[in-house]
Design a protein around this motif. Structure first.
Motif, short mmCIF file in Angstrom:
data_model
loop_
_atom_site.label_atom_id
_atom_site.label_comp_id
_atom_site.label_asym_id
_atom_site.label_seq_id
_atom_site.Cartn_x
_atom_site.Cartn_y
_atom_site.Cartn_z
N ASN A 268 0.82 -1.21 0.00
CA ASN A 268 0.00 0.00 0.00
C ASN A 268 0.86 1.25 0.00
O ASN A 268 1.66 1.47 0.90
CB ASN A 268 -0.90 0.02 1.25
CG ASN A 268 -1.88 1.18 1.23
OD1 ASN A 268 -2.62 1.35 0.26
ND2 ASN A 268 -1.90 1.97 2.30
N ILE A 398 -13.37 -0.62 8.46
CA ILE A 398 -12.31 -0.23 9.38
C ILE A 398 -11.21 0.45 8.57
O ILE A 398 -10.92 0.05 7.45
CB ILE A 398 -11.77 -1.43 10.19
CG1 ILE A 398 -11.17 -2.50 9.29
CG2 ILE A 398 -12.89 -2.05 11.04
CD1 ILE A 398 -10.47 -3.60 10.06
N HIS A 399 -10.68 1.52 9.09
CA HIS A 399 -9.72 2.42 8.42
C HIS A 399 -10.40 3.21 7.29
O HIS A 399 -9.72 3.95 6.58
CB HIS A 399 -8.51 1.67 7.83
CG HIS A 399 -7.58 1.09 8.86
ND1 HIS A 399 -6.23 1.03 8.68
CD2 HIS A 399 -7.83 0.55 10.08
CE1 HIS A 399 -5.68 0.46 9.74
NE2 HIS A 399 -6.63 0.16 10.60
N PRO B 218 -11.66 4.58 0.88
CA PRO B 218 -10.55 3.75 1.29
C PRO B 218 -11.02 2.68 2.26
O PRO B 218 -12.19 2.62 2.63
CB PRO B 218 -9.66 4.71 2.02
CG PRO B 218 -10.64 5.57 2.74
CD PRO B 218 -11.84 5.69 1.82
N THR B 219 -10.09 1.90 2.70
CA THR B 219 -10.40 0.81 3.59
C THR B 219 -9.10 0.36 4.22
O THR B 219 -8.04 0.91 3.95
CB THR B 219 -11.07 -0.32 2.78
OG1 THR B 219 -11.37 -1.39 3.65
CG2 THR B 219 -10.15 -0.83 1.68
N HIS B 220 -9.18 -0.63 5.11
CA HIS B 220 -7.96 -1.19 5.66
C HIS B 220 -7.19 -1.83 4.50
O HIS B 220 -7.78 -2.44 3.61
CB HIS B 220 -8.29 -2.23 6.73
CG HIS B 220 -7.09 -2.66 7.52
ND1 HIS B 220 -6.07 -3.39 6.97
CD2 HIS B 220 -6.74 -2.44 8.80
CE1 HIS B 220 -5.15 -3.62 7.90
NE2 HIS B 220 -5.54 -3.05 9.03
N VAL B 221 -5.89 -1.70 4.55
CA VAL B 221 -5.08 -2.22 3.47
C VAL B 221 -5.19 -3.74 3.38
O VAL B 221 -4.90 -4.33 2.33
CB VAL B 221 -3.62 -1.77 3.65
CG1 VAL B 221 -3.04 -2.39 4.90
CG2 VAL B 221 -2.79 -2.10 2.45
N TRP B 277 -2.40 7.73 6.44
CA TRP B 277 -1.92 6.65 7.31
C TRP B 277 -1.36 5.54 6.42
O TRP B 277 -2.00 5.14 5.45
CB TRP B 277 -3.09 6.12 8.15
CG TRP B 277 -2.66 5.26 9.29
CD1 TRP B 277 -2.81 3.91 9.40
CD2 TRP B 277 -2.02 5.69 10.50
NE1 TRP B 277 -2.29 3.47 10.59
CE2 TRP B 277 -1.80 4.54 11.29
CE3 TRP B 277 -1.58 6.93 10.99
CZ2 TRP B 277 -1.18 4.59 12.53
CZ3 TRP B 277 -0.97 6.98 12.23
CH2 TRP B 277 -0.78 5.82 12.98
N THR B 278 -0.19 5.07 6.78
CA THR B 278 0.51 4.12 5.92
C THR B 278 -0.28 2.84 5.69
O THR B 278 -0.22 2.25 4.61
CB THR B 278 1.90 3.81 6.53
OG1 THR B 278 2.54 5.05 6.84
CG2 THR B 278 2.76 3.03 5.58
N SER B 279 -1.05 2.42 6.70
CA SER B 279 -1.81 1.18 6.56
C SER B 279 -3.28 1.41 6.20
O SER B 279 -4.09 0.53 6.39
CB SER B 279 -1.72 0.35 7.84
OG SER B 279 -0.49 -0.37 7.88
N SER B 280 -3.60 2.60 5.73
CA SER B 280 -4.94 2.83 5.18
C SER B 280 -4.77 3.09 3.68
O SER B 280 -3.88 3.84 3.28
CB SER B 280 -5.62 4.05 5.82
OG SER B 280 -5.79 3.87 7.21
N VAL B 281 -5.63 2.50 2.89
CA VAL B 281 -5.61 2.83 1.47
C VAL B 281 -6.01 4.30 1.35
O VAL B 281 -7.04 4.71 1.88
CB VAL B 281 -6.59 1.93 0.68
CG1 VAL B 281 -6.53 2.25 -0.80
CG2 VAL B 281 -6.25 0.47 0.91
N PRO B 282 -5.18 5.13 0.69
CA PRO B 282 -5.43 6.57 0.74
C PRO B 282 -6.74 6.95 0.06
O PRO B 282 -7.04 6.51 -1.05
CB PRO B 282 -4.23 7.18 0.02
CG PRO B 282 -3.61 6.08 -0.75
CD PRO B 282 -3.92 4.82 -0.02
#
Lengths: 430, 430
Positions: A268, A398-399, B218-221, B277-282
């Motif tokens: 990602n 989530i996120h 976006p969503t959680h990666v 956030w690095t672990s969220s898909v932008p």
């Protein structure tokens, strides 16, 4: 008698459920993004104290954890990173001990106008609670607390020590959970109610975060040919990283838990920033990447390959060749972890106990799932010889925007947790 | 007699040159990036007042200029945008009037560690002054002032009105120069000592700034497949814009001034930002682009094509198709301008006067150049029927690191300017 106890515990969860939803809503209202967890942790500390738990609240000290396996590099200090643990000391010490872990940190909300309602003003609609962190994982923190409350409502306490942990840093390093280990918290099993739809997580991926810094000599755009565009220089590197992602996902590299997934490992590109002025050729760009690895894959080997891929692509690029990128690690250095590989009697018995509790709460068999994310479970499983059961309510987005958690799912998980505690730790009268 | 006057003016410039370098150094020390020009403008105002110029200092009012041709859209107000003009009123009104224009705003310095010495702590080395804005264009502001000083040192003043303008907003809109027009400043010619190596600028490009906003869900990666990466969605749009840039530069579109240049029109991806956030898909990304147009090319037609190119590329993209980019204009809407096309007697005579002055100062013929940037000259030339001569010292790395201006070049330009003023305006005794 077990049946009676289970019925009583479930009734107790039902009786306090409105309260639990209110607690979840209050907790979700604290915007506990990284660096801003203090008010949420204060709320957790008060809640634990009021219930009579022995309270431990401390600031993470990097020096105390940086030498430990599982540590992830951080930039800056941890002045604002506070863990909270509430301890129940069993009077009889007749049963097994348990860690009930959850993380208080949430990821940023992103652009507010993409939310149907403000992310930190939780609301309930059609059986779902909406809000950033409601699912990931404040419903789990609520479930831990109210499961223990259900025992208390029945005049009971766990027959072994129970440690209720509310940790920071799960979303970027896991150093909050690591700091609990370093402080000496240990138990016969750990339960982490992360929001995976009431499935038992049997394997989780590792995660590496890295940041790539590009620099160049810019100039007025009138002479763009002689300047090097640092933002556009990032594109071939990102392309090369996606090719690496593709290779790592190849069937021959997949461990058994992930054999059925074509693309478990996601790379990602999570953040980018570059340039200062529209009419200046940008001199710099920074981008942040999250890459997953399989359980068993070495972090060091993965980092070596990542660096190789980036530098090879850079050497192929006219501009970057003379100004090689800098790669900075400042977040997850997380190994994968597979509970499925833990053949110990302790693990088997913990899984069996959860399976039973889940069936009692839901009437259905416990589904096993390998997930494509990481959780703090790895610290217990890999570095403390403690089987870690990840099992929590159903949540969505989530996120993402309009993150939500299903309240009936939280109710079922709370009941299952209460029954699991009673079984695993045994009970004693208060 | 003209020869004597020229000699005297040159001697006067030489006599005050150390002072001039000190002034340039003091002015360059003011970090007058957009929004922060106040202290530099105060310094200019004091300098003009001390020399007896009639001082005009006012805040730009968008309402007073937004209906005028040449206005560029801005975001926010102009609370911090102050213009300064010092006026010399000729006693005899025997000659022609002149505007001596320069801009006080400078572009950001970029990462400080890429400078050999701090950008706002100017230093002189081997005949060059280093510092952000030293070349672009504080040496020009110094040249304007000290050319007039040279006349005064000879006991003379211009025989026509002279307006010494220090304007803001040249680097992003030109609305500072436009505000001078709107306030009624007019003259028979304008001189703008932008740093183009003592060449006379015979043509300049137009410039359009635009910002592209991308949004997605976006969503959680862990579920990256179901999220849309807003940062990566920008890449095909940028590719399509570069293809447009290539088309616009084709030989058949080039006006005479640019016929010899394969790539006069540069598209610059100047800034980008995206993700939280690095672990969220932008979920979002924004990028800023500067695109040039030829003199005579219509801004409205150019904008229409830019929008078409972006939207066509977006419709080709799975993610963007359902979430079309938003295009925002908040900077240059600048038309091209070619002094070479101005066949008026006034223009021809101004160019001839500058040519003579340049030859007297340097012993060489005045080189004509079509530049690939824009300057404030367009306001005088296009909207006020005033020939605008862009002619200034040699500088390097403007908008880059270690920007520098050659001091001997500034000296020659100051001498040429003094002789040009004496010729164009005539002189009167003080």
């Amino acid at each position: 008698m077990q049946d009676d106890l289970n019925t009583n515990l479930c009734n107790a969860v039902d009786a306090a459920f409105d309260q639990q939803v209110q607690f979840l809503s209050d907790l979700t209202a604290h915007p506990s993004i990284r660096g801003n967890e203090q008010s949420a942790q204060a709320f957790m500390a008060t809640t634990l104290s009021e219930r009579g738990y022995e309270l431990d609240r401390w600031q993470i000290d990097v020096a105390e954890i940086s030498h430990l396996p599982g540590f992830s590099p951080v930039i800056g200090d941890y002045e604002d990173a506070v863990n909270v643990v509430g301890t129940h000391r069993s009077r009889t010490q007749s049963g097994r001990s348990l860690i009930l872990n959850g993380h208080i940190d949430v990821v940023p909300a992103g652009p507010l106008d993409m939310w149907d309602s403000p992310p930190f003003e939780p609301r309930v609609e059609d059986g779902w609670l909406y809000g950033r962190g409601g699912g990931d994982m404040k419903a789990g923190l609520a479930s831990n607390l109210f499961a223990l409350d259900a025992l208390a409502a029945c005049g009971l306490a766990p027959g072994g020590d129970v440690f209720v942990q509310s940790v920071v840093e799960e979303e970027c390093t896991g150093n909050g959970a690591l700091a609990c280990l370093a402080r000496g918290y240990a138990a016969d099993a750990a339960l982490i109610p992360e929001p995976f739809s009431e499935h038992l997580v049997t394997a989780q991926l590792g995660v590496i975060w890295f940041q790539v810094h590009l620099r160049g000599r810019p100039t007025h755009v009138a002479y763009a040919g002689s300047g090097a565009n640092a933002i556009e220089a990032a594109f071939p590197l990102i392309r090369a990283l996606h090719e690496m992602e593709h290779r790592w996902n190849a069937a021959e590299h997949r461990p058994a838990d992930y054999a059925h997934m074509d693309h478990a490992l996601n790379l990602n590109l999570g953040k980018i920033e570059g340039g200062d002025w529209t009419s200046s050729v940008p001199a710099w760009a920074v981008f942040d990447v999250r890459m997953a690895i399989f359980p068993g894959q070495s972090i060091e080997a993965a980092k070596t390959e990542i660096e190789q891929v980036i530098l090879d692509a850079a050497r192929d690029n006219d501009f970057l060749r003379n100004s090689l990128p800098e790669i900075v690690y400042h977040g997850f250095h997380a190994e994968g972890y597979a509970l499925s590989q833990d053949s110990s009697a302790k693990a088997q018995s913990a899984i069996a106990a959860l399976d039973q509790a889940h069936q009692a709460a839901t009437g259905e068999a416990l589904v096993r799932e390998a997930i494509t994310a990481t959780t703090d479970a790895r610290f217990f499983g890999l570095y403390a010889d403690t089987p870690a059961l990840v099992y929590g309510p159903r949540a969505e987005a989530i996120h993402g925007f309009n993150e939500r958690v299903e309240l009936e799912s939280m109710r079922r998980v709370t009941k299952a947790t209460a029954m699991f505690i009673a079984d695993w730790c045994g009970v004693e009268t208060i």
